[in-house]
Scaffold this motif. Structure first.
Motif, PDB file in Angstrom:
ATOM      1  N   LEU A 198      -8.548  -4.124  45.055  1.00  0.00           N
ATOM      2  CA  LEU A 198      -7.498  -3.385  45.843  1.00  0.00           C
ATOM      3  C   LEU A 198      -8.170  -2.348  46.640  1.00  0.00           C
ATOM      4  O   LEU A 198      -8.207  -2.222  47.780  1.00  0.00           O
ATOM      5  CB  LEU A 198      -6.614  -2.559  44.925  1.00  0.00           C
ATOM      6  N   VAL A 199      -9.421  -1.680  46.236  1.00  0.00           N
ATOM      7  CA  VAL A 199     -10.028  -0.708  46.692  1.00  0.00           C
ATOM      8  C   VAL A 199     -10.822  -1.347  47.861  1.00  0.00           C
ATOM      9  O   VAL A 199     -10.895  -0.886  48.993  1.00  0.00           O
ATOM     10  CB  VAL A 199     -11.126  -0.081  45.839  1.00  0.00           C
ATOM     11  N   ALA A 200     -11.239  -2.463  47.681  1.00  0.00           N
ATOM     12  CA  ALA A 200     -12.179  -3.521  48.702  1.00  0.00           C
ATOM     13  C   ALA A 200     -10.917  -3.890  49.936  1.00  0.00           C
ATOM     14  O   ALA A 200     -11.615  -3.726  51.089  1.00  0.00           O
ATOM     15  CB  ALA A 200     -12.824  -4.696  48.037  1.00  0.00           C
ATOM     16  N   ALA A 201      -9.915  -4.160  49.592  1.00  0.00           N
ATOM     17  CA  ALA A 201      -8.796  -4.544  50.719  1.00  0.00           C
ATOM     18  C   ALA A 201      -8.634  -3.493  51.371  1.00  0.00           C
ATOM     19  O   ALA A 201      -8.394  -3.395  52.689  1.00  0.00           O
ATOM     20  CB  ALA A 201      -7.676  -5.021  49.966  1.00  0.00           C
ATOM     21  N   ILE A 202      -8.265  -2.145  50.682  1.00  0.00           N
ATOM     22  CA  ILE A 202      -7.872  -1.000  51.658  1.00  0.00           C
ATOM     23  C   ILE A 202      -9.249  -0.693  52.523  1.00  0.00           C
ATOM     24  O   ILE A 202      -9.040  -0.224  53.670  1.00  0.00           O
ATOM     25  CB  ILE A 202      -7.497   0.215  50.732  1.00  0.00           C
ATOM     26  N   MET A 203     -10.406  -0.416  52.086  1.00  0.00           N
ATOM     27  CA  MET A 203     -11.408  -0.173  52.723  1.00  0.00           C
ATOM     28  C   MET A 203     -11.764  -1.089  53.967  1.00  0.00           C
ATOM     29  O   MET A 203     -12.189  -0.758  54.781  1.00  0.00           O
ATOM     30  CB  MET A 203     -12.554   0.148  51.683  1.00  0.00           C
ATOM     31  N   GLY A 204     -11.588  -2.325  53.611  1.00  0.00           N
ATOM     32  CA  GLY A 204     -11.926  -3.492  54.515  1.00  0.00           C
ATOM     33  C   GLY A 204     -10.987  -3.374  55.806  1.00  0.00           C
ATOM     34  O   GLY A 204     -11.364  -3.689  56.783  1.00  0.00           O
ATOM     35  N   TYR A 205      -9.673  -3.219  55.302  1.00  0.00           N
ATOM     36  CA  TYR A 205      -8.693  -2.679  56.418  1.00  0.00           C
ATOM     37  C   TYR A 205      -9.297  -1.640  57.418  1.00  0.00           C
ATOM     38  O   TYR A 205      -9.382  -1.667  58.617  1.00  0.00           O
ATOM     39  CB  TYR A 205      -7.286  -2.650  56.068  1.00  0.00           C
ATOM     40  N   GLY A 206      -9.598  -0.482  56.457  1.00  0.00           N
ATOM     41  CA  GLY A 206     -10.282   0.691  57.401  1.00  0.00           C
ATOM     42  C   GLY A 206     -11.378   0.374  58.209  1.00  0.00           C
ATOM     43  O   GLY A 206     -11.471   0.986  59.382  1.00  0.00           O
ATOM     44  N   GLY A 207     -12.264  -0.530  57.810  1.00  0.00           N
ATOM     45  CA  GLY A 207     -13.301  -0.929  58.339  1.00  0.00           C
ATOM     46  C   GLY A 207     -13.214  -1.571  59.820  1.00  0.00           C
ATOM     47  O   GLY A 207     -13.989  -1.699  60.941  1.00  0.00           O
ATOM     48  N   THR A 208     -11.878  -2.190  59.947  1.00  0.00           N
ATOM     49  CA  THR A 208     -11.452  -2.739  61.302  1.00  0.00           C
ATOM     50  C   THR A 208     -10.816  -1.645  62.110  1.00  0.00           C
ATOM     51  O   THR A 208     -10.612  -1.931  63.441  1.00  0.00           O
ATOM     52  CB  THR A 208     -10.483  -3.802  61.019  1.00  0.00           C
ATOM     53  N   GLN A 209     -10.566  -0.434  61.739  1.00  0.00           N
ATOM     54  CA  GLN A 209     -10.052   0.621  62.610  1.00  0.00           C
ATOM     55  C   GLN A 209     -11.155   1.436  63.419  1.00  0.00           C
ATOM     56  O   GLN A 209     -12.341   1.435  63.146  1.00  0.00           O
ATOM     57  CB  GLN A 209      -9.301   1.621  61.894  1.00  0.00           C
ATOM     58  N   ASP A 210     -10.640   1.889  64.463  1.00  0.00           N
ATOM     59  CA  ASP A 210     -11.490   2.653  65.298  1.00  0.00           C
ATOM     60  C   ASP A 210     -11.535   4.206  64.782  1.00  0.00           C
ATOM     61  O   ASP A 210     -10.716   5.020  64.994  1.00  0.00           O
ATOM     62  CB  ASP A 210     -11.249   2.783  66.783  1.00  0.00           C
ATOM     63  N   VAL A 211     -12.457   4.250  64.029  1.00  0.00           N
ATOM     64  CA  VAL A 211     -12.646   5.610  63.144  1.00  0.00           C
ATOM     65  C   VAL A 211     -14.093   6.271  63.070  1.00  0.00           C
ATOM     66  O   VAL A 211     -15.084   5.460  63.061  1.00  0.00           O
ATOM     67  CB  VAL A 211     -12.022   5.512  61.820  1.00  0.00           C
ATOM     68  N   ALA A 252     -18.900   0.365  44.617  1.00  0.00           N
ATOM     69  CA  ALA A 252     -19.823  -0.400  45.594  1.00  0.00           C
ATOM     70  C   ALA A 252     -19.135  -1.411  46.479  1.00  0.00           C
ATOM     71  O   ALA A 252     -19.505  -1.584  47.366  1.00  0.00           O
ATOM     72  CB  ALA A 252     -20.912  -1.185  44.604  1.00  0.00           C
ATOM     73  N   VAL A 253     -18.152  -2.045  45.753  1.00  0.00           N
ATOM     74  CA  VAL A 253     -17.309  -3.292  46.358  1.00  0.00           C
ATOM     75  C   VAL A 253     -16.474  -2.582  47.587  1.00  0.00           C
ATOM     76  O   VAL A 253     -16.371  -3.325  48.600  1.00  0.00           O
ATOM     77  CB  VAL A 253     -16.527  -3.931  45.426  1.00  0.00           C
ATOM     78  N   GLY A 254     -15.924  -1.328  47.370  1.00  0.00           N
ATOM     79  CA  GLY A 254     -15.129  -0.636  48.285  1.00  0.00           C
ATOM     80  C   GLY A 254     -16.313  -0.162  49.541  1.00  0.00           C
ATOM     81  O   GLY A 254     -15.692  -0.525  50.588  1.00  0.00           O
ATOM     82  N   TRP A 255     -17.211   0.332  49.114  1.00  0.00           N
ATOM     83  CA  TRP A 255     -18.184   0.728  50.227  1.00  0.00           C
ATOM     84  C   TRP A 255     -18.604  -0.421  51.113  1.00  0.00           C
ATOM     85  O   TRP A 255     -18.567  -0.245  52.091  1.00  0.00           O
ATOM     86  CB  TRP A 255     -19.458   1.315  49.297  1.00  0.00           C
ATOM     87  N   LEU A 256     -19.052  -1.689  50.406  1.00  0.00           N
ATOM     88  CA  LEU A 256     -19.619  -2.793  51.119  1.00  0.00           C
ATOM     89  C   LEU A 256     -18.424  -3.244  52.011  1.00  0.00           C
ATOM     90  O   LEU A 256     -18.815  -3.724  53.226  1.00  0.00           O
ATOM     91  CB  LEU A 256     -20.114  -3.621  50.519  1.00  0.00           C
ATOM     92  N   ALA A 257     -17.195  -3.202  51.604  1.00  0.00           N
ATOM     93  CA  ALA A 257     -16.139  -3.721  52.208  1.00  0.00           C
ATOM     94  C   ALA A 257     -16.110  -3.034  53.557  1.00  0.00           C
ATOM     95  O   ALA A 257     -15.663  -3.488  54.599  1.00  0.00           O
ATOM     96  CB  ALA A 257     -14.957  -3.783  51.261  1.00  0.00           C
ATOM     97  N   PHE A 258     -16.295  -1.651  53.513  1.00  0.00           N
ATOM     98  CA  PHE A 258     -16.046  -0.677  54.735  1.00  0.00           C
ATOM     99  C   PHE A 258     -17.233  -0.947  55.692  1.00  0.00           C
ATOM    100  O   PHE A 258     -17.433  -1.255  56.897  1.00  0.00           O
ATOM    101  CB  PHE A 258     -15.609   0.433  54.313  1.00  0.00           C
ATOM    102  N   ALA A 277     -24.894   5.867  55.353  1.00  0.00           N
ATOM    103  CA  ALA A 277     -24.106   5.240  54.517  1.00  0.00           C
ATOM    104  C   ALA A 277     -24.498   4.934  53.165  1.00  0.00           C
ATOM    105  O   ALA A 277     -23.732   4.813  52.039  1.00  0.00           O
ATOM    106  CB  ALA A 277     -23.746   3.693  55.259  1.00  0.00           C
ATOM    107  N   ILE A 278     -25.996   4.590  52.790  1.00  0.00           N
ATOM    108  CA  ILE A 278     -26.686   4.425  51.846  1.00  0.00           C
ATOM    109  C   ILE A 278     -26.669   5.834  50.816  1.00  0.00           C
ATOM    110  O   ILE A 278     -26.482   5.607  49.589  1.00  0.00           O
ATOM    111  CB  ILE A 278     -28.114   3.873  51.858  1.00  0.00           C
ATOM    112  N   ALA A 279     -26.863   6.706  51.516  1.00  0.00           N
ATOM    113  CA  ALA A 279     -26.981   8.090  50.892  1.00  0.00           C
ATOM    114  C   ALA A 279     -25.396   8.437  50.444  1.00  0.00           C
ATOM    115  O   ALA A 279     -25.247   8.967  49.186  1.00  0.00           O
ATOM    116  CB  ALA A 279     -27.218   9.266  51.809  1.00  0.00           C
ATOM    117  N   ILE A 280     -24.376   8.175  50.978  1.00  0.00           N
ATOM    118  CA  ILE A 280     -22.888   8.216  50.727  1.00  0.00           C
ATOM    119  C   ILE A 280     -22.769   7.255  49.155  1.00  0.00           C
ATOM    120  O   ILE A 280     -22.345   7.884  48.245  1.00  0.00           O
ATOM    121  CB  ILE A 280     -21.995   7.758  51.614  1.00  0.00           C
ATOM    122  N   LEU A 281     -23.212   6.014  49.393  1.00  0.00           N
ATOM    123  CA  LEU A 281     -23.097   5.324  47.975  1.00  0.00           C
ATOM    124  C   LEU A 281     -23.960   5.926  47.122  1.00  0.00           C
ATOM    125  O   LEU A 281     -23.424   5.831  45.683  1.00  0.00           O
ATOM    126  CB  LEU A 281     -23.608   3.876  48.340  1.00  0.00           C
ATOM    127  N   GLY A 282     -25.089   6.243  47.049  1.00  0.00           N
ATOM    128  CA  GLY A 282     -25.910   6.954  45.943  1.00  0.00           C
ATOM    129  C   GLY A 282     -25.367   8.109  45.524  1.00  0.00           C
ATOM    130  O   GLY A 282     -24.898   8.197  44.208  1.00  0.00           O
TER     131      GLY A 282
END
Length: 256
Positions: free
Chosen positions: A42-55, A129-135, A145-150
């Motif tokens: 679910l987190v991956a789906a939401i963040m994956g969708y967010g990754g398609t937006q101009d943000v 990690a799955v949500g981070w990677l999806a976005f 981005a790696i610093a955010i994940l860590g």
């Protein structure tokens, strides 16, 4: 140190390792893990969708992990894994052999606690990690981005340590711990912890996010304002207090 004391320590260590391995395997192979995997999807789906937006990718990605994982799914996942852990052992009679073994009850309780930390840390890290990677897999993976994940992984592991002590203590104390666990995860952490003002300081996630504001330089955590300067000390106090209380209850209570 006498040979008797050495043998006693060895026996406790062997018992601790055996209970730890058994409990961790049981948690990770249970339906709890399936729920955690569904949360990750679910987190991956939401963040994956967010990754398609101009943000603004760094700010948006950090904020959504904060909202979804730190503020919402972290206490819920901890409740799912920990709130009924000891009660489940009682219901399937697994605890009988442990309680009748020639071990101080502190040993199995600490083994339960560490196995819960391990299992919960793995699941929360997976969700993060799955949500981070999806976005960021769509917007670009760089050093920021790696610093955010860590930082986020460090925060969810910290959350696993603190929440595990609380929910395991509830599991030892109450006959129906899921009710209190649901109240705490959804009402107390979800509602009280989101109300603006000093009352937020009575939630665990508030102090974890306070530490996060010093670790993450983007998004909602960067802008998170807290009057608390002792978040680490408060979290350590909660953890130790719940752990000591849980051990006392487990040692003194007759489970049936």
């Amino acid at each position: 140190m006498t040979s008797f004391e050495i043998n006693n320590i060895k026996a406790m260590l062997i018992g601790f390792i055996a209970i730890f391995k058994y409990s961790a395997r049981k948690l990770l192979l249970s339906r709890r893990s399936i729920i955690a995997i569904l949360i990750a999807l679910l987190v991956a789906a939401i963040m994956g969708y967010g990754g398609t937006q101009d943000v603004n990718s760094l700010a948006w990605g950090s904020t959504i992990i904060d909202i979804l994982v730190l503020s919402f799914f972290m206490p819920i996942t901890a409740m799912i894994f920990g709130a009924s852990m000891i009660r489940d052992e009682i219901e399937d009679k697994s605890i009988t052999g442990i309680l009748t073994a020639p071990l101080d009850k502190t040993v199995p309780y600490l083994a339960y606690y560490l196995s819960l930390i391990l299992s919960l840390s793995l699941m929360l890290t997976l969700i993060t990690a799955v949500g981070w990677l999806a976005f960021f897999g769509q917007t670009g993976i760089d050093n920021d981005a790696i610093a955010i994940l860590g930082a986020m992984v460090a925060l969810v592991i910290l959350g696993a340590v603190v929440y595990s002590s609380m929910f395991l203590m509830m599991s030892a104390l109450l006959k129906r711990p899921m009710y209190m666990g649901l109240f705490y995860a959804f009402i107390w952490e979800g509602f009280i912890g989101s109300i603006p003002g000093p009352i937020q300081a009575f939630s665990i996630k508030h102090h974890i996010r306070t530490l996060g504001s010093e670790m993450v330089n983007h998004g909602s955590l960067k802008e998170f304002a807290s009057e608390s300067t002792d978040a680490g000390l408060i979290l350590a106090t909660i953890t130790i207090a719940c752990l000591i209380l849980g051990i006392f209850i487990f040692r003194e209570k007759e489970f049936s």
